[in-house]
Design an enzyme around this catalytic site. Structure first.
Site, PDB file in Angstrom:
ATOM      1  N   LYS A  47       0.849  -1.329   0.207  1.00 52.51           N
ATOM      2  CA  LYS A  47       0.010   0.063  -0.063  1.00 52.51           C
ATOM      3  C   LYS A  47       0.950   1.159   0.004  1.00 52.51           C
ATOM      4  O   LYS A  47       2.106   1.256   0.279  1.00 52.51           O
ATOM      5  CB  LYS A  47      -1.015   0.007   1.095  1.00 52.51           C
ATOM      6  CG  LYS A  47      -0.243   0.103   2.477  1.00 52.51           C
ATOM      7  CD  LYS A  47       0.197   1.396   3.096  1.00 52.51           C
ATOM      8  CE  LYS A  47       0.767   1.205   4.448  1.00 52.51           C
ATOM      9  NZ  LYS A  47       1.712   2.561   4.965  1.00 52.51           N
ATOM     10  N   ASP A  75      -2.422  -1.376   9.932  1.00 54.41           N
ATOM     11  CA  ASP A  75      -2.708  -1.521   8.382  1.00 54.41           C
ATOM     12  C   ASP A  75      -3.410  -2.657   7.978  1.00 54.41           C
ATOM     13  O   ASP A  75      -3.992  -2.623   6.985  1.00 54.41           O
ATOM     14  CB  ASP A  75      -1.419  -1.222   7.529  1.00 54.41           C
ATOM     15  CG  ASP A  75      -0.488  -0.046   7.747  1.00 54.41           C
ATOM     16  OD1 ASP A  75      -1.377   1.084   8.264  1.00 54.41           O
ATOM     17  OD2 ASP A  75       0.656   0.158   7.442  1.00 54.41           O
TER      18      ASP A  75
END
Ligand code: C5P
Length: 296
Positions: free
Chosen positions: A12, A138
């Site tokens: 990401k 995350d």
């Protein structure tokens, strides 16, 4: 039922990242826009007799298996499904470790999904999300199913957004190691005496094109870390000088992301960057959810 499955664990980037107040726990509230990119590790999970979880890693040094988030993720799913089998995990690392790209968290999310697939999807999705939040900040985004999400809290509260168009990007990794706790401490130090931050209103339209996302405020770790790490600032300035649509540090560093209009512009930019600034990877941002675990 499949006896082995494999899944891509994508990296990401944070298209913006604001660090909010320090909480009593010592953790900070966050407000961030997550986006998946094409760069991915590959995780394979195979059913084994017994109850052991074993891990084999290629491509990077990840520390002891017992502390690996993917192993802890597999353990959560096996415990929730009555420990009916053991699992052997094979992890091919391609995402640089500790670069702010969420590799360890993505591997953990991939392990939740893959081991759950081996258990015939016995754990419902909302419970997997709770496991994800327990594993790390995350991780929920990576099992969220979408390539773009606005997240807050510790990253476990999310609004999934319509994807941005897939765009060519560079990931530049300056040779600087930044520890996450240290990065948060630097933000606290840099803020002292600055007062409370102003009001912010985010418009949905501003999150729907690369041009407007590029004009939003950046990453609070940039200001806090650039003074201490001149190599980081130099890398950022060099990348920003190649006229991307967006240039940002991702997570608490040290990877810096630049998004371009075309692959040609990206490759031209790559040619201009002196190798001493760091390792550079060409990637695409994702505009569709990654494929679920498949038989392997
Ligand atoms: O999530 P992780 O365990 O990697 O975080 C490491 C450290 O970073 C925490 O112990 C805390 O000091 C800091 N942190 C924080 N706020 C967050 C996430 C991490 O202050 N939202």
């Amino acid at each position: 039922m499949n006896s082995a499955v494999a899944v891509a664990a994508h990296a990401k980037v944070n298209l913006f990242l604001r660090v909010l107040a320090r909480e009593e726990s010592g953790y900070h509230g966050l407000e961030t826009l997550f986006c998946l990119v094409s760069l991915a590790d590959r995780l394979r999970a195979e059913r084994r007799d017994g109850q052991a979880i074993t891990l084999e890693v290629t491509g990077a040094e990840c520390g002891p298996p017992a502390q690996n988030l993917a192993v802890r993720a597999a353990e959560l799913v096996l415990a929730a499904t009555g420990r009916r089998f053991g699992v052997h995990l094979t992890l091919e690392k391609r995402i640089p470790v500790q670069g702010g790209l969420g590799g360890g968290s993505s591997d953990a999310a991939a392990a939740l999904l893959a081991v759950n697939a081996l258990a015939a999807h016995a754990v419902p999705r909302h419970e997997l999300l709770q496991f994800a939040a327990r594993l790390g900040s995350d991780v929920p985004f990576f099992i969220g199913g979408g390539p773009l999400a606005l997240a807050w809290g510790h990253g476990e509260r999310m609004l999934r957004l319509p994807p941005l168009p897939s765009a060519p990007a560079l990931l530049l990794q300056p040779p600087v190691g930044v520890s996450t706790p240290d990065a948060f401490r630097q933000v606290d130090v840099a803020r002292q005496g600055v007062g409370v931050r102003g009001a912010v209103a985010l418009d949905l339209e501003a999150l729907q094109s690369w041009g407007s996302v590029g004009r939003l405020a950046g990453n609070d770790f940039e200001f806090a870390l650039f003074g201490r790490h001149p190599e980081l600032r130099q890398a950022f300035e060099a990348l920003a000088g190649t006229h991307p649509l967006l240039c940002r540090m991702t997570g608490s560093g040290s990877t810096i992301l630049a998004v371009y209009r075309t692959a040609r512009e990206r490759e031209d930019a790559r040619q201009q960057l002196p190798p001493r600034l760091g390792r550079c990877l060409s990637v695409e941002t994702l505009a569709a959810p990654p494929a679920p675990p498949e038989a392997a």
